[in-house]
Scaffold this active site. Sequence first.
Site, PDB file in Angstrom:
ATOM      1  N   ASP A  91       5.535   2.415   7.406  1.00 18.92           N
ATOM      2  CA  ASP A  91       4.175   1.986   7.066  1.00 18.92           C
ATOM      3  C   ASP A  91       3.553   2.964   6.069  1.00 18.92           C
ATOM      4  O   ASP A  91       2.875   3.901   6.473  1.00 18.92           O
ATOM      5  CB  ASP A  91       3.332   1.909   8.338  1.00 18.92           C
ATOM      6  CG  ASP A  91       1.926   1.390   8.101  1.00 18.92           C
ATOM      7  OD1 ASP A  91       1.694   0.762   7.055  1.00 18.92           O
ATOM      8  OD2 ASP A  91       1.064   1.632   8.949  1.00 18.92           O
ATOM      9  N   GLU A 151      -5.460   2.035   1.711  1.00 17.79           N
ATOM     10  CA  GLU A 151      -5.365   0.877   2.604  1.00 17.79           C
ATOM     11  C   GLU A 151      -5.707   1.283   4.022  1.00 17.79           C
ATOM     12  O   GLU A 151      -6.381   0.549   4.759  1.00 17.79           O
ATOM     13  CB  GLU A 151      -3.945   0.285   2.545  1.00 17.79           C
ATOM     14  CG  GLU A 151      -3.775  -1.033   3.302  1.00 17.79           C
ATOM     15  CD  GLU A 151      -3.312  -0.871   4.740  1.00 17.79           C
ATOM     16  OE1 GLU A 151      -3.180  -1.889   5.431  1.00 17.79           O
ATOM     17  OE2 GLU A 151      -3.092   0.279   5.190  1.00 17.79           O
ATOM     18  N   GLU A 152      -5.234   2.463   4.419  1.00 16.48           N
ATOM     19  CA  GLU A 152      -5.464   2.919   5.786  1.00 16.48           C
ATOM     20  C   GLU A 152      -6.931   3.280   6.033  1.00 16.48           C
ATOM     21  O   GLU A 152      -7.344   3.437   7.180  1.00 16.48           O
ATOM     22  CB  GLU A 152      -4.569   4.128   6.101  1.00 16.48           C
ATOM     23  CG  GLU A 152      -3.076   3.857   5.974  1.00 16.48           C
ATOM     24  CD  GLU A 152      -2.525   2.958   7.069  1.00 16.48           C
ATOM     25  OE1 GLU A 152      -3.317   2.460   7.880  1.00 16.48           O
ATOM     26  OE2 GLU A 152      -1.302   2.745   7.087  1.00 16.48           O
ATOM     27  N   HIS A 202       0.843  -1.206   0.000  1.00 17.89           N
ATOM     28  CA  HIS A 202       0.000   0.000   0.000  1.00 17.89           C
ATOM     29  C   HIS A 202       0.870   1.245   0.000  1.00 17.89           C
ATOM     30  O   HIS A 202       1.915   1.314   0.657  1.00 17.89           O
ATOM     31  CB  HIS A 202      -1.023  -0.017   1.137  1.00 17.89           C
ATOM     32  CG  HIS A 202      -0.518   0.272   2.517  1.00 17.89           C
ATOM     33  ND1 HIS A 202      -0.379   1.553   3.009  1.00 17.89           N
ATOM     34  CD2 HIS A 202      -0.168  -0.557   3.529  1.00 17.89           C
ATOM     35  CE1 HIS A 202       0.037   1.503   4.258  1.00 17.89           C
ATOM     36  NE2 HIS A 202       0.184   0.230   4.599  1.00 17.89           N
ATOM     37  N   HIS A 209       1.714   4.582  12.901  1.00 19.46           N
ATOM     38  CA  HIS A 209       0.590   5.507  12.731  1.00 19.46           C
ATOM     39  C   HIS A 209       0.798   6.816  13.477  1.00 19.46           C
ATOM     40  O   HIS A 209      -0.151   7.402  14.003  1.00 19.46           O
ATOM     41  CB  HIS A 209      -0.726   4.850  13.148  1.00 19.46           C
ATOM     42  CG  HIS A 209      -1.264   3.909  12.133  1.00 19.46           C
ATOM     43  ND1 HIS A 209      -2.510   3.358  12.199  1.00 19.46           N
ATOM     44  CD2 HIS A 209      -0.721   3.419  10.988  1.00 19.46           C
ATOM     45  CE1 HIS A 209      -2.727   2.569  11.163  1.00 19.46           C
ATOM     46  NE2 HIS A 209      -1.641   2.590  10.413  1.00 19.46           N
ATOM     47  N   ASP A 221       3.840  -5.203   3.623  1.00 22.81           N
ATOM     48  CA  ASP A 221       3.325  -4.086   4.413  1.00 22.81           C
ATOM     49  C   ASP A 221       4.142  -4.005   5.697  1.00 22.81           C
ATOM     50  O   ASP A 221       4.027  -4.864   6.565  1.00 22.81           O
ATOM     51  CB  ASP A 221       1.845  -4.331   4.720  1.00 22.81           C
ATOM     52  CG  ASP A 221       1.186  -3.157   5.432  1.00 22.81           C
ATOM     53  OD1 ASP A 221       1.877  -2.164   5.711  1.00 22.81           O
ATOM     54  OD2 ASP A 221      -0.025  -3.242   5.698  1.00 22.81           O
TER      55      ASP A 221
END
Length: 495
Positions: free
Chosen positions: A267, A299-300, A255, A426, A328
């Site tokens: 990420d 994707e998120e 992603h 994140h 990922d």
Amino acid sequence: MHRNECRVIRWATPMRLPRCMQAENIVPYLEEFQRLADENGGNRAAGLSGYDASVTFVANSLEDMGYNVTLDAFDFTAFYELGEGLLSSLAPTPTSYVWNEDVTYLSQTEPGNVSGTAQTVDLELGEGNASTSGCEIEDFDSFQSGNIALMQRGACSFQQKAENAATAGAVGAIIFNQGNAEDRQGLINATLGDEYSGGIPVFFATYENGVTWAETDGLVLSMLADVLRETRSVDNVIAESRWGNPNNVLMLGAHLDSVAEGPGINDNASGSAALLEMANLMQKARTRNKVRFAWWGAEEAGLVGSTRYVQNLDETELGRIKAYLNFDMIASPNFIYGIYDGGGSEFGLEGPAGSAAIESVFETYFELRGESFVDSEISFRSDYAQFFVEDIAFGGLFTGAEVIKTEEEASVFGGEAGVAYDECYHAACDTIENFDLRALEVNADAIAFVTSIFAQTTHLIDEQIEAAEAEPSIQTFMTKAVQYDITHWGKHWIK
């Protein structure tokens, strides 16, 4: 190998391709993704300018390599938190609750500023409960329109609960944790899903608060959801090798988007950059099977790009994809070497026929290199999910996210026990400083090794598929009937 020996690879072999796949050639791509984030508000989230710039960079890079590039456009429901929400009781005792301690957003909630009497919906409190609160429209038979629905986690999706509440006339909803076990007490990272259509704000709360509210007569609550939720259009980026059998496709994906909080270097610029270098090395390679590369969008937001892509393929096109490899987070700073448990030996859920063969080939590489590895659970947290649902063999690598590294793992892989695999998961600190070069090197080489094998022959996968078709097992039936319990879709809990 000398870079001149890697400049033009005619045959991508397991001995040559991993030796040419060098982390030092992947890092410049990571630096470019960081630059694009810096120039676009500090992130590369789908629906925002940083993601569009990332798409342009990847597409232009592939075209410079000689690939024909397809921008696969799709709509998704963009969701951004503009500020913290507010929850307070107006009666019988005015109280303000602590955001992200007592209560938080359910991702994909609608914005809104509402108040009303809290009304419980079919609660079942206590340890070991089997709550189905809000799962049936009949649960709302006595619900008063204009109230705020107070529901409990359990059995069905958060989306179903919230939409049932909205249908019954609720102006807002709070879903609190189930409380049936120790790990179902606090706040979680949960979502209503990209397709939520309830139209009302929805919060998630701790079990303790839910019990208190349920036992408070005359409770009047006020909810403020300060979020943006709207439909936006973005692109997946797709390219494939010029050589190879188009009816036997090996697909690789990562992603491309970050979360809105940061640039997303581990990420998942790590997977995206490794895929770019793989495409670069293979630009002139003659393969027996078609190799297709994909950089997924949104994707998120709930695996939207990969899900839409797979769902839009007809039966013939789906049948041409022999296997999907997913990458990922492959360079976590406090890494483990995780290989998706396609055979189900560790976690019990076996992937579609052929997945065990893919896992075995990845394991072979790590064994040849003398590196330890562990099984990574099939949890539907990344873009392999819809491929699994469509019964396509899959595999991949994962170096860990928010989970804490154990003493045993630290003794095997190094790093620090008691610390998350990626403390910046994140977060704004997922920058160019937030990756491990050694993990990137080893995993990139493993990608090259496995890709070089399946680009030439998929006989190991074919054998497992043929065996499954000849003697259908209960697991094969369950996979095709999609009878397993999916609790995640992407990085969020969905139920």
